[in-house]
Design a protein around this motif. Structure first.
Motif, PDB file in Angstrom:
ATOM      1  N   VAL A  78      36.305  38.344  39.429  1.00  0.00           N
ATOM      2  CA  VAL A  78      37.453  39.174  39.049  1.00  0.00           C
ATOM      3  C   VAL A  78      37.015  40.620  38.828  1.00  0.00           C
ATOM      4  O   VAL A  78      37.648  41.566  39.324  1.00  0.00           O
ATOM      5  CB  VAL A  78      38.132  38.604  37.777  1.00  0.00           C
ATOM      6  CG1 VAL A  78      39.107  39.629  37.189  1.00  0.00           C
ATOM      7  CG2 VAL A  78      38.859  37.311  38.105  1.00  0.00           C
ATOM      8  N   ALA A  79      35.922  40.786  38.092  1.00  0.00           N
ATOM      9  CA  ALA A  79      35.425  42.139  37.828  1.00  0.00           C
ATOM     10  C   ALA A  79      35.037  42.836  39.127  1.00  0.00           C
ATOM     11  O   ALA A  79      35.375  44.010  39.354  1.00  0.00           O
ATOM     12  CB  ALA A  79      34.234  42.078  36.877  1.00  0.00           C
ATOM     13  N   HIS A  80      34.347  42.109  40.015  1.00  0.00           N
ATOM     14  CA  HIS A  80      33.914  42.713  41.275  1.00  0.00           C
ATOM     15  C   HIS A  80      35.085  43.000  42.201  1.00  0.00           C
ATOM     16  O   HIS A  80      34.972  43.864  43.077  1.00  0.00           O
ATOM     17  CB  HIS A  80      32.901  41.792  41.974  1.00  0.00           C
ATOM     18  CG  HIS A  80      31.498  42.003  41.505  1.00  0.00           C
ATOM     19  ND1 HIS A  80      30.567  42.719  42.210  1.00  0.00           N
ATOM     20  CD2 HIS A  80      30.880  41.622  40.363  1.00  0.00           C
ATOM     21  CE1 HIS A  80      29.429  42.752  41.552  1.00  0.00           C
ATOM     22  NE2 HIS A  80      29.588  42.088  40.417  1.00  0.00           N
ATOM     23  N   GLY A  81      36.193  42.326  42.003  1.00  0.00           N
ATOM     24  CA  GLY A  81      37.355  42.620  42.824  1.00  0.00           C
ATOM     25  C   GLY A  81      38.194  43.760  42.293  1.00  0.00           C
ATOM     26  O   GLY A  81      38.677  44.607  43.062  1.00  0.00           O
ATOM     27  N   LEU A  82      38.340  43.829  40.972  1.00  0.00           N
ATOM     28  CA  LEU A  82      39.220  44.846  40.381  1.00  0.00           C
ATOM     29  C   LEU A  82      38.549  46.202  40.183  1.00  0.00           C
ATOM     30  O   LEU A  82      39.188  47.243  40.348  1.00  0.00           O
ATOM     31  CB  LEU A  82      39.756  44.341  39.036  1.00  0.00           C
ATOM     32  CG  LEU A  82      40.719  43.157  39.074  1.00  0.00           C
ATOM     33  CD1 LEU A  82      41.113  42.753  37.648  1.00  0.00           C
ATOM     34  CD2 LEU A  82      41.974  43.506  39.885  1.00  0.00           C
ATOM     35  N   ILE A  83      37.269  46.210  39.786  1.00  0.00           N
ATOM     36  CA  ILE A  83      36.621  47.471  39.408  1.00  0.00           C
ATOM     37  C   ILE A  83      36.546  48.467  40.554  1.00  0.00           C
ATOM     38  O   ILE A  83      36.951  49.641  40.387  1.00  0.00           O
ATOM     39  CB  ILE A  83      35.230  47.195  38.795  1.00  0.00           C
ATOM     40  CG1 ILE A  83      35.396  46.564  37.407  1.00  0.00           C
ATOM     41  CG2 ILE A  83      34.414  48.483  38.705  1.00  0.00           C
ATOM     42  CD1 ILE A  83      34.080  46.140  36.757  1.00  0.00           C
ATOM     43  N   PRO A  84      36.057  48.087  41.763  1.00  0.00           N
ATOM     44  CA  PRO A  84      35.996  49.094  42.840  1.00  0.00           C
ATOM     45  C   PRO A  84      37.356  49.680  43.176  1.00  0.00           C
ATOM     46  O   PRO A  84      37.481  50.896  43.407  1.00  0.00           O
ATOM     47  CB  PRO A  84      35.405  48.311  44.020  1.00  0.00           C
ATOM     48  CG  PRO A  84      34.658  47.183  43.399  1.00  0.00           C
ATOM     49  CD  PRO A  84      35.467  46.810  42.186  1.00  0.00           C
TER      50      PRO A  84
END
Length: 448
Positions: free
Chosen positions: A66-72
């Motif tokens: 989730v973090a790797h999908g939302l942050i960028p």
């Protein structure tokens, strides 16, 4: 989405982001469904694992995805809204992600502040004269004579200054330091005194020595002057205490020499015969004309390099902020790699040279900073003036690379594409065109 931009310095920025919990939970649901379809859990058929079980069993992996999908996406969106362009990929830290909570993180990155290159005409350059005087031509011809010199054997006299002498040589040197290693150590008795270091002898056969060469040991030539072919002699040389080579300073070295041959250096006359020997020249006048033309060509290129260097120096001075650390480190790395490559081209092992690499790297910092500032200013001028390198420019440069390296154009281009060199080549060509543009606008003051 909440965002806060923090100016750490002119170039260093922090972006604090908070993504709403509704967005986070929706992304968690999406990722959890993907895991449900692919998860293999004992006791459940593939694709039939309950969502609750999936969320519990794969919690950390799901939150990571989730973090790797939302942050960028959040970073890109925030930067676009502010019109900010980082010089490198932002560093993400302080990530907090939990189900039912906002996703919080901080992005740290560097930017290039606005650059004002100023009035182009206020760049004042001082072109050097490319005229070649007769004295320069005469000096070049004299150097050609010296390089064409040959050594001829002589008989009937002893060694004189300037001769080239072939000899067998035995050198015996006693190191000035004593050794700390005793021959025998007996328990319970005091260690014996230090013993003198052992003499070191090396032999050389058929070596050639130029009498009067600066590298010869002090007093060495004086012991050879007057000796005839076939003569043997033993002598000692005392090296001064302040001799440049520390290992020899203050030592005495014994030499045994056997003179095998004496040759004298003969410099040819500066005439038509020398001109013909040096190349396809009909006479000395033709050689002189070619030397003048070559010197004028060199002077023109040197003057152009100096002029471009002067322009870049002035342009760099108009960038007053500290350059981004990542760009500076990248330029220092490039200079270090270039230096190491030159050493290796000369068959020198970089790991065996007596260089303090940390100090050497630090010494590159000032010049690298100026180079980065100059490049940033050029890029700003190119942006303002819509200067760009074309595909034709790129192809022509690749062809020049191929010709110099002796490889095919296709091979050179493939290598550049594989190593990411096309973008660098394009950037370099654009900057060269920008320099040409600025040279046409700058004020040039000819020497009086």
């Amino acid at each position: 989405m909440k965002t806060e931009f923090i100016d750490v310095s002119d170039t260093q920025k922090n972006l604090v982001v908070e993504i709403p919990s509704t967005v986070v939970d929706a992304e968690i649901d999406k990722v959890a469904r993907d895991y449900s379809r692919a998860a293999r859990v004992p006791g459940f058929r593939p694709g039939k694992v309950p969502a609750k079980v999936v969320r519990q069993r794969f919690r950390d992996q799901i939150l990571h995805d989730v973090a790797h999908g939302l942050i960028p996406r959040a970073v890109d969106e925030a930067l676009r809204e502010r019109g900010v362009e980082p010089v490198d990929t932002p560093d993400i830290r302080d990530v907090v992600v939990e189900e039912g909570q906002p996703l919080k993180f901080t992005a740290t990155f560097e930017t290039v502040p606005p650059i004002e290159p100023g009035d182009y005409a206020s760049i004042t350059l001082h072109p050097k004269s490319t005229a070649v005087g007769d004295s320069a031509v005469d000096e070049a011809l004299a150097n050609l004579r010296e390089r064409a010199a040959r050594y001829e054997p002589i008989a009937g006299r002893g060694i004189a200054a300037g001769d080239s002498v072939v000899m067998d040589l035995v050198r015996t040197a006693t190191p000035k330091q004593e050794t700390d290693q005793p021959l025998v150590v007996i328990a319970g008795e005091p260690a014996p005194p230090k013993r003198p270091a052992e003499p070191q002898t090396d032999k050389h056969e058929g070596v050639t020595v130029e009498i009067g060469a600066p590298a010869n040991p002090p007093g060495f030539d004086d012991n050879l002057i007057g000796l005839n072919e076939g003569v043997e002699k033993t002598f000692e040389v005392r090296y001064p205490d302040d001799y440049a080579i520390e290992e020899l300073a203050g030592t005495t070295v014994a030499y045994d020499v056997s003179i095998k041959a004496i040759r004298t250096r003969v410099v040819p006359a500066l005439d038509d015969e020398l001109a013909k020997d040096l190349g396809d020249f009909e006479n000395l006048d033709a050689l002189r004309a070619r030397v003048r033309a070559d010197l004028e060509h060199e002077a023109m290129h040197e003057a152009e390099r100096d002029l471009r260097g002067e322009l870049l120096k002035q342009l760099a001075s108009r960038v007053t902020f500290d350059v981004p650390a990542s760009l500076l480190d990248r330029e220092i790395d490039r200079r270090m790699e270039d230096f190491v490559r030159r050493l290796m081209d000369q068959q020198i092992d970089p790991m065996k040279v007596n260089i303090n690499w940390e100090e050497f790297r630090e010494k590159q910092r000032e010049a690298a900073s100026e180079a980065v500032r100059g490049a940033l200013a050029l890029d700003e001028v190119a942006r303002r003036e819509h200067i760009a390198a074309t595909e034709e420019d790129l192809s022509a440069e690749v062809e020049r690379y191929a010709e110099r390296s002796g490889r095919s154009v296709a091979a050179v281009r493939a290598k550049l594409e594989k190593e990411g060199g096309i973008a660098r080549l394009y950037s370099g060509l654009r900057r060269e065109k920008t320099v040409d543009f600025l040279l046409s606008k700058a004020t040039k003051i000819q020497a009086g």
